[in-house]
Enzyme design. Structure first.
Site, PDB file in Angstrom:
ATOM      1  N   SER A 198       1.855 -44.253  78.654  1.00 23.60           N
ATOM      2  CA  SER A 198       2.682 -43.323  77.956  1.00 23.60           C
ATOM      3  C   SER A 198       2.600 -41.821  78.326  1.00 23.60           C
ATOM      4  O   SER A 198       3.619 -41.678  79.315  1.00 23.60           O
ATOM      5  CB  SER A 198       1.486 -43.265  76.232  1.00 23.60           C
ATOM      6  OG  SER A 198       2.291 -42.829  75.425  1.00 23.60           O
ATOM      7  N   ASP A 304       7.851 -51.963  71.767  1.00 23.99           N
ATOM      8  CA  ASP A 304       7.332 -50.435  71.568  1.00 23.99           C
ATOM      9  C   ASP A 304       8.254 -49.612  70.641  1.00 23.99           C
ATOM     10  O   ASP A 304       9.372 -49.133  70.873  1.00 23.99           O
ATOM     11  CB  ASP A 304       7.095 -49.859  72.826  1.00 23.99           C
ATOM     12  CG  ASP A 304       6.307 -48.554  73.040  1.00 23.99           C
ATOM     13  OD1 ASP A 304       5.981 -48.048  71.943  1.00 23.99           O
ATOM     14  OD2 ASP A 304       5.979 -48.262  74.167  1.00 23.99           O
ATOM     15  N   HIS A 335       3.337 -50.858  71.756  1.00 22.02           N
ATOM     16  CA  HIS A 335       2.691 -49.603  72.647  1.00 22.02           C
ATOM     17  C   HIS A 335       1.349 -50.136  73.437  1.00 22.02           C
ATOM     18  O   HIS A 335       0.427 -49.652  72.887  1.00 22.02           O
ATOM     19  CB  HIS A 335       2.648 -48.496  71.946  1.00 22.02           C
ATOM     20  CG  HIS A 335       2.706 -47.161  72.830  1.00 22.02           C
ATOM     21  ND1 HIS A 335       3.688 -46.663  73.732  1.00 22.02           N
ATOM     22  CD2 HIS A 335       1.853 -46.098  73.039  1.00 22.02           C
ATOM     23  CE1 HIS A 335       3.489 -45.525  74.219  1.00 22.02           C
ATOM     24  NE2 HIS A 335       2.388 -45.086  73.953  1.00 22.02           N
TER      25      HIS A 335
END
Length: 664
Positions: A198, A304, A335
């Site tokens: 991320s 995601d 995610h």
């Protein structure tokens, strides 16, 4: 600038020679043959644990002193004593104290002398005994670092780049946050690999885009490639907040007391209008793909909805254009870190990747398939190249059907069996009204039903499998009744399947109570992590790709304009990258609608839009191109049957939450 080629069958002689010589210097004892794998021969319990503060050369917090970023280091003690230098695996993160890393939200902990005790995740436990150092960097403005958080901008990227420079002898570091003695990284050969998920992955992308020497590879997991595309989709706001709020979420208390001006600059530079500003240019790494020297191993969940796969698609394509060596994993998850959906294979692959890229071992990973794709939960396939050889852009045309909003989709305009022409010319028109309470979940469930909030177009039931691989585009020509309008374009697989439940809180995984261990442990840092398993759901429709836009930005992302009611505008929507096989017996469907509830914010008005189907197309990357599509749709009718007309096609429910924090 010299470029590293992507995966090929052979390796240049010089690269092989470097690998052999590197192996000779890095292995604990001399070997008769070049090693193919680093082994856990060093003591984790007796590893060196130290912290340094690297000078970034910036003064973002305005205290009159250059900012220093904290780098916590865990490295094997034996190589330095034996005169050997080791490579580095590095994760630069804003989350080491505020929010935690991984499925168990681990944070750094320290002893009384300020040395790191627990380093989040398994990287240090697993790789330090194998002859690597691990470095966990606190981004500026977070945890024990000076400066201010600027969310992917100059300070964020420079704080991590400065550590790579220090590891290669080009930057200064000290033993303390203030004062202290100079410290040099004499224990490393400077070969650095960056990894993270991320925001951490985003920093890896950004540092690679500087072309910094010494950064040999990056492994970005669910990373952002352009921060504009994190907050907006072609002018349409994806969230109700901006980077200033995100900075406040992760910054340390000290930064919070000194960084108000930086946060205000972030707010001023990212107006909610959706206009592209210089702030976004600074945070666009795709434009600098030509500078990338490092190899890239991309990992992303195709569902995601936090860091959406547009990021991986545009980054991957840009890297390909510049000949960057690369590899990719695409899962069915949201995610989620691959450690939590394919743990054993992930650790093994990551180990071999770092051994090849940082140790120089000729273990063959560069001659293996470029892509791993999760086709069904826990069922993976490989692809020699990605997108696969033979993938061709295929233009499909929507046409009206017998009922409003239920049309056909084919290679030629007007080839469907419906005869409704509406008020337009050529292949007619379709009209829908933006319903702010409905989303893609509702649209897909009623694809074969005439509804007022969407226009749907379906192929004939396929007679053969049809593979979509890459990034699609949908061009629409639309007329609105008001001065503002948002558009959504969604690709749907209509047919039964079992998929990962990406809408669940675990985004496709369930966390169990048992643990598995990956590396060595100490009393303060366990290598054992909770097991997970796939969380699945049975569906009758699967949304496989999405794209959104503000019609007011049809001419330019730089400046949106009010629409003139009754005037037609043409705009091309970029859809998220994916890899999906539409099975024989299923239908491929395109939905065009307004606000996708909870995935984009609504416009200021509630328009009715009319599509000119003669100037509306979908351009899809299909394996085999138009010929494959023609074969897959031959011999059947594309008109929905009467029985299908009122059917509800169940799919994954509306996601629990879609946050605007690019974390884990």
């Amino acid at each position: 600038m010299p470029k590293r080629t992507r995966f090929t069958i052979g390796r240049p002689f010089t690269a092989m020679l470097v690998g052999v010589l590197t192996a000779a210097f890095l292995t604990p004892v001399a070997a008769h043959a070049a090693p193919r794998e680093s082994r856990p021969v060093y003591s984790y319990a007796h590893a060196v644990r130290e912290s340094v503060w690297v000078d970034t050369g910036l003064d973002e917090d305005g205290d009159g002193k250059t900012d220093r970023v904290a780098a916590d280091i865990v490295r094997p003690s034996e190589p330095a004593r034996q005169g050997r230098k080791v490579p580095v695996i590095m994760d630069a993160s804003p989350y080491y104290s505020c929010c935690g890393r991984g499925n168990e939200s681990q944070v750094k902990t320290y002893d009384a002398q300020g040395r790191v005790v627990q380093m989040p995740l398994f990287y240090d436990n697993y790789f330090v005994p194998r002859g690597y150092a691990f470095v966990g960097v606190d981004l500026t403005g977070t945890n024990r670092s000076d400066g201010c958080v600027d969310v992917g901008g100059r300070s964020d990227i420079r704080s991590a780049k400065a550590v790579v420079d220090w590891l290669n002898g080009r930057a200064r570091a000290y033993s303390g946050r203030t004062g202290g003695t100079p410290v040099k990284a004499t224990w490393t050969n400077g070969r650095t690999g960056m990894i993270g998920k991320s925001w951490d992955a985003t920093i890896a992308n950004g540092v690679a885009a500087t072309g910094v020497k010494g950064l040999r590879t990056i492994v970005p997991i669910s990373g952002i490639s352009s921060w504009y595309d994190y907050y907006f989709a072609q002018g349409a706001p994806l969230y109700d907040g901006g980077p200033d709020e995100l900075a406040g979420y992760v910054e340390s208390d000290q930064a919070g007391a000194h960084c108000a001006a930086v946060q205000q600059k972030l707010a001023d530079g990212s107006p909610r209008s959706g206009d592209w500003t210089p702030l976004w240019t600074e945070r666009d790494y795709v434009k600098d793909a030509a500078k990338v020297r490092a190899s890239v191993f991309l990992v992303h969940g195709m569902q995601d909805l936090n860091v959406r796969t547009k990021h991986v698609g545009q980054w991957w394509d840009a890297l390909a254009r510049h000949g960057v060596e690369r590899k990719i994993w695409l899962s069915q998850t949201g995610h989620v870190d691959p450690f939590d959906y394919r743990r054993g294979a992930w650790v093994d692959t990551l180990h071999r990747w770092f051994d090849h890229e940082l140790m120089g071992y000729d273990n063959g990973i560069d001659r293996e398939p470029m892509a791993d794709i999760e086709r069904h939960p826990d069922q993976w396939v490989t692809s020699t190249l990605w997108p696969p050889h033979g993938t061709r852009a295929t233009t499909l045309h929507p046409a009206p059907g017998a009922e409003p909003g239920v049309g056909t989709l084919g290679l030629d305009a007007g080839t469907g069996t419906g005869t409704r022409t509406g008020t337009g010319t050529g292949t007619g028109t379709e009209t829908f009204t933006d319903d702010l309470e409905l989303s893609e979940t509702d649209w897909a469930a009623h694809l074969t039903t005439a509804t007022t909030e969407k226009a749907g177009f379906l192929t004939a039931p396929l007679t053969r499998d049809l593979r979509l691989a890459g990034s699609s585009q949908v061009t629409v020509t639309a007329t609105a009744t008001t001065t503002s309008a948002h558009l959504s374009a969604v690709l749907v697989d209509l047919g039964p399947d079992t998929v990962r439940d990406f809408a669940d809180g675990g985004e496709g995984i369930t966390t169990l109570t048992g643990r598995t261990c990956w590396g060595a442990s100490t009393a303060g840092d366990s290598a054992c992590f909770k097991k997970t398993e796939a969380k699945t759901v049975r569906v009758e429709n699967t949304v496989v790709s999405r794209g959104w836009a503000d019609l007011g930005h049809h001419a330019s992302l730089g400046k949106g304009v009010p629409l003139t009611p009754g005037r037609a505008y043409t705009m091309t929507l970029s859809l998220a990258a994916t890899d999906h096989v539409f099975p024989a017996g299923h239908r491929l469907a395109l939905i065009v609608a307004g606000t996708d509830k909870d995935l984009i914010d609504p416009p200021s008005t509630k328009p009715t839009l009319t599509l000119d189907l003669a100037r509306t197309t979908a351009r899809l990357p299909l394996l085999g191109g138009p010929a494959a599509f023609a074969r897959a749709t031959s011999g059947t009718t594309s008109a929905p049957t009467a029985a299908a007309g009122d059917r509800v096609w169940t799919g994954v429910r509306v996601p629990d939450t879609v946050g605007h924090i690019p974390a884990g």
